[in-house]
Design a protein around this motif. Sequence first.
Motif, PDB file in Angstrom:
ATOM      1  N   GLN A 112       0.945  -1.272  -0.120  1.00 15.00           N
ATOM      2  CA  GLN A 112      -0.122   0.081  -0.046  1.00 15.00           C
ATOM      3  C   GLN A 112       0.985   1.319   0.107  1.00 15.00           C
ATOM      4  N   VAL A 113       0.223   2.426  -0.395  1.00 15.63           N
ATOM      5  CA  VAL A 113       0.740   3.617  -0.548  1.00 15.63           C
ATOM      6  C   VAL A 113       0.642   4.202   0.894  1.00 15.63           C
ATOM      7  N   GLY A 114       1.414   4.644   1.635  1.00 10.95           N
ATOM      8  CA  GLY A 114       1.172   5.627   2.902  1.00 10.95           C
ATOM      9  C   GLY A 114       1.676   7.211   2.888  1.00 10.95           C
ATOM     10  N   MET A 115       1.854   7.774   3.903  1.00  9.81           N
ATOM     11  CA  MET A 115       2.119   9.016   4.213  1.00  9.81           C
ATOM     12  C   MET A 115       2.772   9.309   5.430  1.00  9.81           C
ATOM     13  N   VAL A 116       3.774  10.077   5.581  1.00 13.95           N
ATOM     14  CA  VAL A 116       4.472  10.391   6.771  1.00 13.95           C
ATOM     15  C   VAL A 116       4.587  12.051   6.958  1.00 13.95           C
ATOM     16  N   VAL A 117       4.646  12.247   8.234  1.00 13.55           N
ATOM     17  CA  VAL A 117       5.294  13.854   8.714  1.00 13.55           C
ATOM     18  C   VAL A 117       6.334  13.727   9.363  1.00 13.55           C
ATOM     19  N   ARG A 118       6.826  14.715   9.728  1.00 10.62           N
ATOM     20  CA  ARG A 118       8.083  14.928  10.746  1.00 10.62           C
ATOM     21  C   ARG A 118       7.638  14.303  11.828  1.00 10.62           C
ATOM     22  N   ALA A 119       8.443  13.760  12.735  1.00 13.59           N
ATOM     23  CA  ALA A 119       8.261  13.370  14.226  1.00 13.59           C
ATOM     24  C   ALA A 119       7.977  14.460  14.846  1.00 13.59           C
ATOM     25  N   GLY A 120       6.683  14.225  15.699  1.00 15.31           N
ATOM     26  CA  GLY A 120       6.235  15.488  16.433  1.00 15.31           C
ATOM     27  C   GLY A 120       5.257  16.392  15.944  1.00 15.31           C
ATOM     28  N   ALA A 121       5.175  16.302  14.602  1.00 18.81           N
ATOM     29  CA  ALA A 121       4.253  17.234  13.775  1.00 18.81           C
ATOM     30  C   ALA A 121       2.800  16.490  14.022  1.00 18.81           C
ATOM     31  N   ALA A 122       1.802  17.200  14.098  1.00 20.59           N
ATOM     32  CA  ALA A 122       0.413  16.778  14.133  1.00 20.59           C
ATOM     33  C   ALA A 122       0.146  15.811  12.881  1.00 20.59           C
ATOM     34  N   LYS A 123      -0.769  14.848  13.102  1.00 14.48           N
ATOM     35  CA  LYS A 123      -0.775  13.993  12.000  1.00 14.48           C
ATOM     36  C   LYS A 123      -2.435  14.436  11.129  1.00 14.48           C
ATOM     37  N   PRO A 124      -1.950  14.750   9.933  1.00 15.88           N
ATOM     38  CA  PRO A 124      -3.441  15.255   8.961  1.00 15.88           C
ATOM     39  C   PRO A 124      -4.322  13.960   9.079  1.00 15.88           C
ATOM     40  N   ASP A 125      -5.540  14.490   8.754  1.00 14.84           N
ATOM     41  CA  ASP A 125      -6.665  13.503   8.397  1.00 14.84           C
ATOM     42  C   ASP A 125      -6.577  13.085   7.228  1.00 14.84           C
ATOM     43  N   ILE A 126      -6.381  11.884   7.010  1.00 17.85           N
ATOM     44  CA  ILE A 126      -6.401  11.324   5.459  1.00 17.85           C
ATOM     45  C   ILE A 126      -7.191  10.011   5.386  1.00 17.85           C
TER      46      ILE A 126
END
Length: 264
Positions: A112-126
């Motif tokens: 599957q294709v997934g998404m990351v953000v920088r550690a400590g950043a808020a997780k966007p809604d996907i």
Amino acid sequence: MDGMTSMRWLSRLGAAALLAAGAASAADVHVMISAGFYGVYSELAPAFERASGHHLVTTRGPSMGDSPEAIPTRLARGESADVVILDGATADELGKRGVVRGDSKVELALSQVGMVVRAGAAKPDIGSVDAFRATLLAAKSIAYSDSGSGTYLSGTLFPKLGVAGEIAGKSRKVRGPPSGEPVAAVVARGEAEISFQQVSELIHVPGVTFVGAIPAELQPGFSFAGALTSTAREPEAAGALLRFLASSEAAPVISKAGLTPPGR
């Protein structure tokens, strides 16, 4: 996995490798492999080598794309390999062109294709298509790979969602290994706010938080597969490697890497 469990598991892997190898004499097996399955392969390869006596000579490159390191490009310019492990659809295309033996294809994992953000950043809604689209539009910067997932995102999904033009100026294609890096590393350094790649290439990169897979209805249905090349010099040993990687004993490693064994 405790020490005794690990020893038993390694023993089963060794037995599976011996069964996969059969009576073939020791050989140098030349493997071309893309990044998404490389973590699994690198963990399992030593057990195969120890049990079978074969030696794996490994070259890495994207499954597709315009990189000179891409596996189809390498094969087209005459680089030799006994077996390729890459995106399943690319394996099919190479089979149609006679570059690999179509009847030798072995499905190894679903991805599957997934998404990351920088550690400590808020997780966007996907969690939904609408939320995913809104996250793309709200992001300050976006990174994706130069291989299968990035080709799908930029060429198919972003246009399908009607956002391609709006996000083009803040999107960046990242060259992957061997000369490049995982897309998540760009986010870890703060050079992109969000990034996308196949889950197996995201979840073990330090400095990022895994947000999740993109919505199921937007997934491209990626898989990883292995196939013998039409010019394979060691077809028996290469086939043994593929049987080993597809064995039930290999399934826990595949799952741990963020992939799904076929049939699961």
